[in-house]
Structure formats: structure tokens, C-alpha cells
Design a protein around this motif. Structure first.
Motif, PDB file in Angstrom:
ATOM      1  N   THR A  28       0.821  -1.204   0.000  1.00 50.00           N
ATOM      2  CA  THR A  28       0.000   0.000   0.000  1.00 50.00           C
ATOM      3  C   THR A  28       0.855   1.255   0.000  1.00 50.00           C
ATOM      4  N   ASP A  29       1.913   1.258   0.807  1.00 51.02           N
ATOM      5  CA  ASP A  29       2.802   2.424   0.831  1.00 51.02           C
ATOM      6  C   ASP A  29       3.501   2.626  -0.508  1.00 51.02           C
ATOM      7  N   GLU A  30       3.899   1.540  -1.160  1.00 48.30           N
ATOM      8  CA  GLU A  30       4.539   1.665  -2.461  1.00 48.30           C
ATOM      9  C   GLU A  30       3.572   2.230  -3.497  1.00 48.30           C
ATOM     10  N   LEU A  31       2.343   1.752  -3.478  1.00 51.00           N
ATOM     11  CA  LEU A  31       1.351   2.265  -4.418  1.00 51.00           C
ATOM     12  C   LEU A  31       1.029   3.730  -4.129  1.00 51.00           C
ATOM     13  N   GLY A  32       0.958   4.090  -2.831  1.00 48.00           N
ATOM     14  CA  GLY A  32       0.715   5.492  -2.484  1.00 48.00           C
ATOM     15  C   GLY A  32       1.844   6.397  -2.942  1.00 48.00           C
ATOM     16  N   ALA A  33       3.099   5.959  -2.747  1.00 51.68           N
ATOM     17  CA  ALA A  33       4.237   6.743  -3.228  1.00 51.68           C
ATOM     18  C   ALA A  33       4.199   6.882  -4.741  1.00 51.68           C
ATOM     19  N   ARG A  34       3.750   5.825  -5.420  1.00 49.17           N
ATOM     20  CA  ARG A  34       3.618   5.913  -6.878  1.00 49.17           C
ATOM     21  C   ARG A  34       2.550   6.930  -7.266  1.00 49.17           C
ATOM     22  N   ALA A  35       1.464   7.016  -6.500  1.00 40.81           N
ATOM     23  CA  ALA A  35       0.429   8.006  -6.782  1.00 40.81           C
ATOM     24  C   ALA A  35       0.969   9.427  -6.641  1.00 40.81           C
ATOM     25  N   VAL A  36       1.830   9.659  -5.648  1.00 38.06           N
ATOM     26  CA  VAL A  36       2.445  10.983  -5.482  1.00 38.06           C
ATOM     27  C   VAL A  36       3.306  11.313  -6.694  1.00 38.06           C
ATOM     28  N   GLU A  37       4.086  10.344  -7.181  1.00 42.28           N
ATOM     29  CA  GLU A  37       4.928  10.576  -8.352  1.00 42.28           C
ATOM     30  C   GLU A  37       4.087  10.906  -9.585  1.00 42.28           C
ATOM     31  N   PHE A  47       1.075  13.356  -0.546  1.00 40.02           N
ATOM     32  CA  PHE A  47       0.096  13.521  -1.626  1.00 40.02           C
ATOM     33  C   PHE A  47      -0.686  14.821  -1.447  1.00 40.02           C
ATOM     34  N   VAL A  48      -1.070  15.137  -0.202  1.00 42.06           N
ATOM     35  CA  VAL A  48      -1.832  16.361   0.042  1.00 42.06           C
ATOM     36  C   VAL A  48      -0.988  17.595  -0.249  1.00 42.06           C
ATOM     37  N   THR A  49       0.236  17.634   0.255  1.00 43.16           N
ATOM     38  CA  THR A  49       1.085  18.801   0.008  1.00 43.16           C
ATOM     39  C   THR A  49       1.441  18.927  -1.467  1.00 43.16           C
ATOM     40  N   GLU A  50       1.717  17.792  -2.114  1.00 42.25           N
ATOM     41  CA  GLU A  50       2.040  17.838  -3.544  1.00 42.25           C
ATOM     42  C   GLU A  50       0.818  18.270  -4.352  1.00 42.25           C
ATOM     43  N   GLY A  51      -0.364  17.734  -3.977  1.00 44.86           N
ATOM     44  CA  GLY A  51      -1.573  18.131  -4.689  1.00 44.86           C
ATOM     45  C   GLY A  51      -1.929  19.583  -4.466  1.00 44.86           C
ATOM     46  N   GLU A  79      -7.268  22.170   2.740  1.00 41.23           N
ATOM     47  CA  GLU A  79      -6.482  23.338   3.120  1.00 41.23           C
ATOM     48  C   GLU A  79      -5.933  23.230   4.541  1.00 41.23           C
ATOM     49  N   SER A  80      -6.766  22.853   5.479  1.00 42.42           N
ATOM     50  CA  SER A  80      -6.301  22.798   6.871  1.00 42.42           C
ATOM     51  C   SER A  80      -5.201  21.766   7.043  1.00 42.42           C
ATOM     52  N   LEU A  81      -5.349  20.598   6.406  1.00 39.86           N
ATOM     53  CA  LEU A  81      -4.309  19.580   6.501  1.00 39.86           C
ATOM     54  C   LEU A  81      -3.034  20.033   5.794  1.00 39.86           C
ATOM     55  N   ALA A  82      -3.199  20.655   4.632  1.00 45.39           N
ATOM     56  CA  ALA A  82      -2.015  21.112   3.897  1.00 45.39           C
ATOM     57  C   ALA A  82      -1.269  22.187   4.683  1.00 45.39           C
ATOM     58  N   LEU A  83      -2.011  23.117   5.302  1.00 50.57           N
ATOM     59  CA  LEU A  83      -1.340  24.171   6.079  1.00 50.57           C
ATOM     60  C   LEU A  83      -0.622  23.587   7.289  1.00 50.57           C
ATOM     61  N   SER A  84      -1.217  22.552   7.886  1.00 51.27           N
ATOM     62  CA  SER A  84      -0.551  21.935   9.033  1.00 51.27           C
ATOM     63  C   SER A  84       0.710  21.177   8.636  1.00 51.27           C
ATOM     64  N   LEU A  85       0.796  20.819   7.355  1.00 43.88           N
ATOM     65  CA  LEU A  85       1.962  20.103   6.859  1.00 43.88           C
ATOM     66  C   LEU A  85       2.989  21.033   6.229  1.00 43.88           C
ATOM     67  N   GLY A  86       2.773  22.356   6.341  1.00 46.15           N
ATOM     68  CA  GLY A  86       3.783  23.290   5.882  1.00 46.15           C
ATOM     69  C   GLY A  86       3.457  24.059   4.631  1.00 46.15           C
ATOM     70  N   CYS A  87       2.297  23.917   4.057  1.00 38.63           N
ATOM     71  CA  CYS A  87       1.939  24.673   2.855  1.00 38.63           C
ATOM     72  C   CYS A  87       1.605  26.115   3.232  1.00 38.63           C
ATOM     73  N   ASP A  88       1.633  26.987   2.224  1.00 40.35           N
ATOM     74  CA  ASP A  88       1.396  28.414   2.438  1.00 40.35           C
ATOM     75  C   ASP A  88       0.073  28.795   1.794  1.00 40.35           C
ATOM     76  N   ARG A  89      -0.814  29.413   2.578  1.00 41.33           N
ATOM     77  CA  ARG A  89      -2.123  29.804   2.039  1.00 41.33           C
ATOM     78  C   ARG A  89      -1.988  30.906   1.013  1.00 41.33           C
ATOM     79  N   THR A  90      -0.917  31.661   1.111  1.00 43.29           N
ATOM     80  CA  THR A  90      -0.717  32.747   0.150  1.00 43.29           C
ATOM     81  C   THR A  90      -0.668  32.199  -1.272  1.00 43.29           C
ATOM     82  N   GLN A  91      -0.152  31.014  -1.433  1.00 44.88           N
ATOM     83  CA  GLN A  91      -0.070  30.419  -2.767  1.00 44.88           C
ATOM     84  C   GLN A  91      -1.461  30.239  -3.369  1.00 44.88           C
ATOM     85  N   LEU A  92      -2.406  29.836  -2.544  1.00 44.44           N
ATOM     86  CA  LEU A  92      -3.778  29.682  -3.024  1.00 44.44           C
ATOM     87  C   LEU A  92      -4.404  31.032  -3.335  1.00 44.44           C
TER      88      LEU A  92
END
Length: 926
Positions: free
Chosen positions: A617-626, A665-669, A702-715
Motif C-alpha cells: 500500500t505504501d509503495e502504491l501510495g508513493a507511486r500516486a504521489v509521483e 500527496f496532500v502537500t504535492e496536490g 487546506e487545513s491539513l495542507a497548512l498543518s503540513l507546511g503549505c502556504d495559504r498565500t499560494q492559493l
């Protein structure tokens, strides 16, 4: 040196001279056919010509094997299929030998998977030869035809011309068929001529009438010479410049090279050997053909690096007919003819010991071999004499007529005894019109259709199909347990606790009470994996489902594994266990050339449902991020959003929490969709649905992405840089600004009112409305506002604009936003009155909120506890006024009253009575 065929050759030359107006090549063809027969008979290694699934060939083979008792049999069959022949003991015929390859090396990748099948029936000459060789001590069976790998090497393309002729639901699928004795004219005009003058409709009927029946009682020499003569005729009239002709000649060189190699290696005497091949190949005159030591050899190319897997699959009469272009019912009629001839001649056929469905009679010792007779001309008498016509077998025909009427009544036809008499007389009449004394099964079938089938077929089967069932039916073979691959045996072993006979060819109901019998949970898991891997009808759940977060305590299944043996067997070519096959398929899907982020997420979900493998499952998830990072389009954004939401909900409900790949996946998306958002808004190829899904991902994650280090300014920057031009996307952009707080609801309402009030924009209002409907994905709290917009649109838009738009709105909601319809329906139910009586007095809530209050309804500003409080604390009044956003804008006092903060506050209260009430409640004053 004189030849026994010289008189026949002279007669044919005389006939050619009599036909002086005929083609110049006629003498060459006629005498060449005799030369081919004589050449085949002179070969020291006896050539036995056969036709595929021919009862006459099988009968002649049984007689010849008992007379000659050869020590070595060379059989025209793919040489790499030899290890499968012993497994025929564990099967019920008909079955097919199969070679299968899913991973190719040396062939075009797009042609995968490759499959070759060779069907075996009891009434075939090759089965008699195989049974004799395997059951007789001291007899060696050698397969000499090209290998499976060479079958595809020698094809002009990745797929042969005859590879896709079978229907998809056929037992053979789209596998390439390998048969012994492909005896059919390759000259279309010749076949048409034979069918016309033979007064038959298709080739199978012509062959049965003019070859099968006359040769059923012929001696060996007559049979052999006639079959070589027919093969020579078809060979000489076939197009010599086709790729199939070149492939056939290479096959003949290949087989004779293998035969000479075996003779040289073993020192076998050609007089003790028998070469079984198609009649077409028996008439070959190539220099490389023959068993003489000095015959030129053929250089055989090496095999490719493709790894072939071998096994047995069930076959059927209808599958063989579809695979090789035979008339429906012809193989069943051949099987019935075989049984009838065995009863008449009392000939004992050869069969494998323990054969399922066989006679299992006691094995008898073979009589001493019969000495070979000198070669004599049997063709002259056979060709010049009248055909031996069988008399009318009234008892057989009467039985057919009675049985077809009985079968027709069971299937809904209003048939009676009079119809049976009519079928009998019509069969005799049709046979006489076609030059036959004895009606054939084809005459009987035509008569039954004429007399019984009227205008409408009452059931699923027409009369012709009922005749096929009556005359033999579509016999379906079965591969025994011991002949199954390890995976298939493992499947049946693990399903044994169900207590069902899974080899039966009927649908069986399995009831699983997982509470009372927790040991059936393993069966449930296996059935869900089979549901994923097999066709829909093989394993079908009646009660129960498998989704993330669901758990059922009772399940009900319809199992039809007996009729889908082939699918289970082919799973065994991919792995040893079902879990291994499932893991390989998930990896193949996620790393395939057509893989996308949505496809990889689906593989992740399937791995969670069917395999307890966190590593996979982790390998498939990493592939989804790629894959998400590499995508340059947002076509699958709705699917990505739906699947990642489901996965996040599942992980949040588990104790382990979100895995690392989910965060990536969330931060990349988040970054990915922010980057593509301005382009997607202006790109005409990107639909409103896709843009709405992008915004849905950005806002819901958005809330999960911001907690993982994303910047709302980008949105915020991505939304500000978006400048759509189409109305639907403009509505989406307004919804995005509202979600970000830069456009309040009153501003949205004002813009919509302006659209409805502008005659130039009114025709495009439906597109704006469609955009707001799609905006429910990213901004679900806009549901009341969307209901308001729809109500205003239905109330204000003119009919020429509204009526054409309504079908478009309905189809759009159904196709692109089906999940949003319940949201709108629930919101409309809360907004509109529930009864007709309340509708007349109903005021839309958006009108009630905006309606100005009557002056008489406002309390006197100079009375009440609020006014007294402000008079005592003027500074507090000014602070409240500043807090409400109205500093320095106090209403002017009346001339007769002195100006004071209290008076200003009183004016503020008059303008905003609701605020005064809220303040009173806040400070606890009533």
C-alpha cells in the motif's frame, strides 16, 4: 517403370482433352493430383492424412493402429505441448491444450497476452493416436509441429488473421487455434462451386455429405488415397503468393526436419513409424519433405526470450466451431456420427485409462499386426463407381421427429403430433430434392425449422438451436482437479468449507454467516479477490459489499466457477497464489504506461480492501504521489478528489493515523493544483467539473495542507491570477473569492441580481447557474445561495431562455454532478414550504432578510433600558458605535433637541434596531 496409377492418369488426361475449351492448366492439375498421391504412397515413412474432428478420420485411425501397431507416432502438434498430453486422463473431453504468455520478449508489447490452443475431442484422429501411444507399452509419441513461439514468429503481424474470430464469451477467447487437418478450400470460387452443385449451404454440410459418409466404411488404402487426393486438389488451387502459403510450407519443412532428426537419433525404422498430419500437408512436394537421409534440412530459427506457460482449459463444441469457422452444430453432429459408427461397426476405440466421461471398459490386448499389402489403385474404382447411398432409416428419423416436438413444447412452441409427421415428410422431401436417399441431420434441421418455427420464437432458443441440442448438444469439457495448476487447486481447497461442489456447471448459492461461523471469513476474503480478478458472472455477490470502513456479518454469493474454469486456470499462469496474482496486477496497473494518479489511488484502495500488505500500500501510495507531480492536465481531478477523500477518511478512522505518503500527496496536490489553477480557468479544454474539483481539493484539504507546511498565500495568489472568460468558470471564481473571504454573500447576491436585471446578459445566466451548482463541490456552504439562484432564475428568466436550458441542466447534473443533487434537494426541502396551503403566504427567506423595517415597528429611541444605559454611559455608546463600524456618522439631531452622544446613539439605534437588541442580550438587560 509402370505405376498402378497409370490407368487413372490416362483417364484424367483423356477427360482433359475432351474439355478442350477449358483452361490450359487443367491437364497439369488433374495429373498432378495423381502424382501427389503416388508420391505420398512411395514415402517409406507412412503418412496418415486426417481432417480435424472428422469421425471418418478417427475410424480410419483406429483401424490402422490396430493393423499396423506402429512403434513411433509423429503427430502434427506444437512440440512444446507434449508434457500436457498425460494430463488428459484427468479431464472430461473436449478440452484444449494451451500455451500462454503475458510478459513478452521479442514480440510487440501491445499484442500481449499471447495464447495458443489445440482442442481435443474424442471423435478426432489425434486423440485416438494419443491414447494408443500413451496406453501401449513401447510406443513413443513425438510432436513435430512448430513450437508455440514459432507460431507467432511466423505470423505476418503481431496477431494472426484468424486470431480474433471467436466471440469474447467463447471458452477459447481470442486464442490462436492449432488444428490437425485444416482441410477447406482456400479458393473462394471453388468452395462456392462445390456448395452450389452439392445443394448445401455451408462447407461443413458438404464435407459430411460427400466425404464423411462415403469414407466411413472405406478400407485404409481407399481412405488414404482419397484424403491425399482432396488435399492435393485444395493445395493446387490455393493462392501461392499469400503469407499463409509461406507459413504452411515452413511448417512442412519444420516437421520433416524434426522427424529426420528423431529417426537419426533413435535409429527407428521408418516402416515401424506413422506420421499423422493434415491432408493438405500430406500432398506436399517440397524438396525438404521426406525421411530419406540425404533430404535437405530446414534451418529452424531460435525461440525468443518469451516464457510460455502451459496448461489445459475446458473446451466445447461451440467453442471449436467458433474458433475454426465451422457451421453451428457441426462438431456435435460429428460426435453423434462417431458414436453411431462405433455401434454399427462394433469397433473399439482407444481411450486413456481413467478418462472422465469415457467408457472405462476393460483393456483388451491388441491382435497381431497385419502385414502391409502392395500398393494398389483404389482411386479409380472409388471415383468411377456410384456413391454408396444408405437407405432411409425410418426408425432413426422418426425418433428425431418425436423428440424435436417434445423439446419444442418444453420451450414454449405449440407443436403437436401433426408437426412431427410434417417434419418427417419434409425431411424426406428435402433429401430427395438434394439428391440424397437418406435425410441428413442438416435436412432434418431445415425441415424442423420449416414446420415448427412460425413467426415468433417464444423462448430463448429457436428451433435450429433445439435441433443442435437434440442431435448431440454443446458438450462442454472439464479439467480435472489433478490437472489444474497449483493456484486453481488452492482456490478450490480454500473454498471447501462452503460445502459446495464447485466443479458443477450450475450456479450455486453460498450463504456466509460470519458471526455464527467466523472461520468463513477467509472464504469471504477469497471470494472478494475472485470477484476482483474473474469475470462478473463467475463470482457475484447477492448480499454484502466491500468498501472502506464497511463490515458485513452476513453475505450471500452466486458461484459459477464450473463454467469459468478457463479464467481460474489462466490465473494460475500468473502466480502460485491468488494474493500473488492480485499484487502483480496492482503493480502492473500502477506502473503501466496508462497509469495516472487516479489509477494509482484506485490501486491503493484495492490493496486495502483485498490485501493486508502495508508495504504494498505504501509503495502504491508513493507511486500516486509521483504520478500526480508528473501530470500536466487536470482531466481526472474529480476522480482524484473523490478517492483521496475516501482514503483520508479511512485512515483518520484507524488507530495508525495518516501514513507518510498521504501527507506527501496532500502537500504535492496543494502545490500542483495551485500552480495549474490559473491555466485551467482560461483553458477551453478544461471543463467546469475539473476546475470545481481542483478548488474542492484545495479548500477541503487546506487545513491539513497548512498543518503540513503549505502556504495559504499560494492559493490566494492563484485565485487572484485567475481570469476566466466563460460564465460558468466566472461563477466558480466568485465562489472561490467568497470562500477566501474577499467576496461576501451580499456581494454575490448583488452580482447575481445584476445579471438577472441586464437584458444583454440574461441569455448567459443559465451558464452562470451551472457554474454555481458546480461550486457546491469546493464551497458546500453555498447550497442555500444556489437554491436562491435557481429560484430566481426560474422566476425571472424568459421562457425562450429557460426552457432550452432545463434539459441541459438536468443532463449536466446527472452526468457531472450526480452527488450534488441530494445536497440541493435537501436544501430546497428546508427552504420551501412543505404544503400547498403554506405556499400562498410563503415569503422567500432572501426577500425577508432584505425587506426594510417599517418606521412604526421601530421602538422609540428615547425610551427603553438601552437609551437609559447610553445616557448614563455616553463613552460606551461612542465605543459601540465605533465597534459597529459607524464612527463619526451619527444622525443629525432634531433642531429642538440638544446634540449629545446619547442623541447620536439613539439615531444609531433607530437605524440598526437588531444591533441594539443584540447588545441588550449581551449585557444582560431586558
Amino acid at each position: 517403370m509402370s505405376s498402378p496409377f497409370d490407368p487413372l492418369r490416362a483417364q484424367l488426361l483423356g477427360a482433359a482433352e475432351a474439355l478442350a475449351g477449358g483452361p490450359a492448366t487443367l491437364p497439369e492439375i488433374l495429373t498432378g493430383m495423381v502424382d501427389d498421391v503416388e508420391h505420398a504412397l512411395r514415402e517409406p515413412l507412412e503418412i496418415f492424412p486426417v481432417c480435424h474432428h472428422s469421425p471418418a478420420s478417427a475410424l480410419a485411425m483406429v483401424r490402422r493402429l490396430r493393423e499396423k501397431q506402429p512403434k513411433v507416432i509423429y503427430l502434427e502438434l506444437c512440440e512444446d505441448l507434449a508434457p500436457l498430453l498425460t494430463e488428459l486422463r484427468n479431464c472430461r473431453l473436449p478440452v484444449a491444450l494451451q500455451a500462454f504468455a503475458a510478459e513478452l520478449e521479442g514480440f510487440p508489447a501491445e499484442s500481449a497476452p499471447l495464447s495458443v490452443i489445440a482442442p481435443i475431442t474424442e471423435s478426432s484422429a489425434e486423440y485416438q493416436a494419443i491414447s494408443y501411444a500413451l496406453e501401449t507399452p513401447g510406443v513413443e509419441l513425438v510432436l513435430v509441429d512448430r513450437s508455440t513461439d514459432h507460431v507467432f514468429q511466423w505470423q505476418p503481424g503481431a496477431r494472426p488473421e484468424h486470431a480474433g474470430g471467436a466471440p469474447e464469451d467463447d471458452l477459447h477467447g481470442d486464442a490462436v487455434g492449432v488444428e490437425i487437418g485444416d482441410l477447406r478450400p482456400r479458393f473462394a470460387e471453388l468452395e462456392e462451386h462445390l456448395l452450389h452443385h452439392g445443394r448445401v449451404r455451408h462447407w461443413s454440410e458438404w464435407w459430411d455429405q460427400y466425404v464423411e459418409q462415403p469414407l466411413a466404411h472405406a478400407d485404409h488404402d481407399t481412405y488414404r488415397q482419397v484424403m491425399v487426393l482432396i488435399g492435393s486438389l485444395f493445395r493446387r488451387l490455393a493462392p501461392h503468393d499469400s503469407a499463409r502459403w509461406e507459413s504452411d510450407e515452413d511448417r512442412e519443412r519444420y516437421m520433416w526436419t524434426r522427424i529426420r532428426g528423431h529417426l537419426a537419433a533413435t535409429g527407428a525404422d521408418p516402416a515401424d513409424c506413422l506420421y499423422v498430419c493434415g491432408a493438405f500437408h500430406a500432398a506436399s512436394r517440397l524438396p525438404e519433405v521426406g525421411s530419406a537421409p540425404g533430404t535437405p534440412s530446414f534451418e529452424i530459427s531460435p525461440r525468443t526470450g518469451t516464457t510460455w506457460l502451459y496448461g489445459l482449459i475446458p473446451s466445447s463444441h461451440s467453442a471449436i466451431e467458433a474458433q475454426f469457422g465451422l457451421a453451428p452444430g457441426s462438431v456435435s453432429i460429428a460426435a453423434a456420427t462417431w458414436q453411431k459408427q462405433l455401434s454399427r461397426t462394433r469397433l473399439k476405440p482407444f481411450e486413456l485409462a481413467g478418462q472422465k466421461g469415457g467408457r472405462n471398459s476393460k483393456k483388451r490386448a491388441l491382435p497381431p499386426p497385419v502385414a502391409a499389402k502392395p500398393t494398389a489403385d483404389e482411386l479409380t474404382g472409388y471415383l468411377s463407381g456410384p456413391p454408396a447411398l444408405d437407405g432411409l432409416d425410418e426408425e432413426e428419423l422418426r425418433g428425431w421427429c418425436v423428440d424435436i416436438v417434445r423439446l419444442a413444447r418444453r420451450n414454449g412452441y405449440l407443436a403437436s403430433t401433426a408437426d412431427a409427421i410434417a417434419v418427417f415428410e419434409t425431411s424426406v422431401l428435402l433429401a430427395g430434392m438434394r439428391g440424397r436417399v437418406r435425410p441428413t441431420p442438416y435436412d432434418f434441421a431445415d425441415a424442423a425449422v420449416t414446420c415448427i418455427e412460425k413467426d415468433v420464437v417464444p423462448g430463448r432458443r429457436d428451433v435450429r438451436r433445439l435441433c443442435e441440442i437434440l442431435l448431440g448438444g454443446d458438450r462442454i469439457g472439464q479439467v480435472g482437479y489433478d490437472a489444474l495448476p497449483p493456484l486453481a487447486r488452492d482456490v478450490f481447497d480454500r473454498l471447501a468449507p462452503l460445502g459446495l461442489n464447485l466443479e458443477q456447471r450450475t450456479i450455486q448459492r453460498a450463504l456466509l454467516d460470519l458471526t455464527a461461523r467466523p472461520e468463513l471469513a477467509a472464504c469471504s476474503q477469497l471470494l472478494w479477490m475472485l470477484r476482483y480478478l474473474l469475470p462478473d458472472h463467475a463470482v457475484r455477490p447477492i448480499m454484502g459489499s466491500r468498501r472502506l470502513g464497511e463490515r458485513h456479518f452476513q453475505e450471500s454469493w452466486d458461484l459459477d466457477l464450473g463454467r469459468h474454469q478457463r479464467s481460474i486456470i489462466e490465473l494460475g499462469y500468473e502466480g502460485v497464489t491468488l494474493e500473488q496474482v492480485l499484487e502483480q496486477r496492482l503493480r502492473r496497473v500502477a506502473w503501466g504506461p496508462a497509469a495516472t494518479a487516479a489509477v494509482a489511488l484506485k490501486a491503493v484502495e484495492d490493496s486495502l480492501l483485498f490485501l493486508a500488505s502495508p508495504r504494498l500500500t505504501d509503495e502504491l501510495g508513493a507511486r500516486a504521489v509521483e504520478l500526480l507531480a508528473a501530470e500536466r492536465t487536470v482531466d481526472e481531478a474529480p476522480v482524484v478528489l473523490r478517492r483521496v477523500r475516501r482514503l483520508l477518511g479511512h485512515y483518520r478512522s484507524t488507530a495508525s493515523g495518516l501514513p507518510a505518503w498521504c501527507g506527501r500527496f496532500v502537500t504535492e496536490g496543494y502545490a500542483h493544483y495551485c500552480t495549474l489553477l490559473p491555466t485551467a480557468f482560461v483553458d477551453d479544454q478544461t471543463g467546469v467539473r475539473q476546475v470545481g474539483a481542483m478548488l474542492g481539493f484545495l479548500f477541503s484539504m487546506e487545513s491539513l495542507a497548512l498543518s503540513l507546511g503549505c502556504d495559504r498565500t499560494q492559493l490566494e495568489l492563484a485565485v487572484r491570477q485567475s481570469h476566466p472568460e466563460t460564465p460558468a468558470k466566472i461563477a466558480l471564481l466568485w465562489a472561490a473569492h467568497h470562500q477566501l473571504g474577499s467576496l461576501p454573500l451580499t456581494g454575490l447576491r448583488t452580482r447575481v441580481d445584476d445579471l438577472l436585471g441586464n437584458p444583454l446578459v440574461v441569455p448567459t445566466v443559465p451558464q452562470y447557474v451551472s457554474g454555481f451548482v458546480q461550486a457546491l463541490e469546493p464551497v458546500p456552504r453555498l447550497a442555500p445561495f444556489v437554491v436562491e439562484i435557481l429560484s430566481k432564475a426560474f422566476g425571472r428568466l424568459p421562457d425562450p431562455v429557460l426552457l432550452p436550458w432545463l434539459p441541459t441542466l438536468i443532463t449536466t447534473l446527472r452526468d457531472q454532478a450526480a452527488e450534488l443533487v441530494p445536497v440541493l434537494t435537501r436544501e430546497a426541502g428546508r427552504t420551501f414550504p412543505a404544503t400547498l396551503d403554506a405556499l400562498d403566504a410563503w415569503i422567500p427567506p432572501w426577500r425577508a432578510r432584505r425587506a426594510p423595517e417599517s418606521p412604526s415597528a421601530v421602538a422609540s429611541p428615547g425610551a427603553g433600558p438601552a437609551a437609559a444605559f447610553l445616557a448614563e454611559h455616553p463613552t460606551a455608546g461612542e465605543a459601540v458605535a465605533a465597534l459597529l463600524g459607524c464612527p463619526g456618522q451619527w444622525p443629525a439631531p432634531a433642531p429642538a433637541e440638544p446634540s449629545s452622544p446619547a442623541t447620536a446613539a439613539a439615531g444609531l439605534l433607530a437605524a440598526f434596531p437588531e444591533s441594539a437588541t443584540a447588545v441588550e442580550a449581551l449585557i444582560g438587560r431586558d
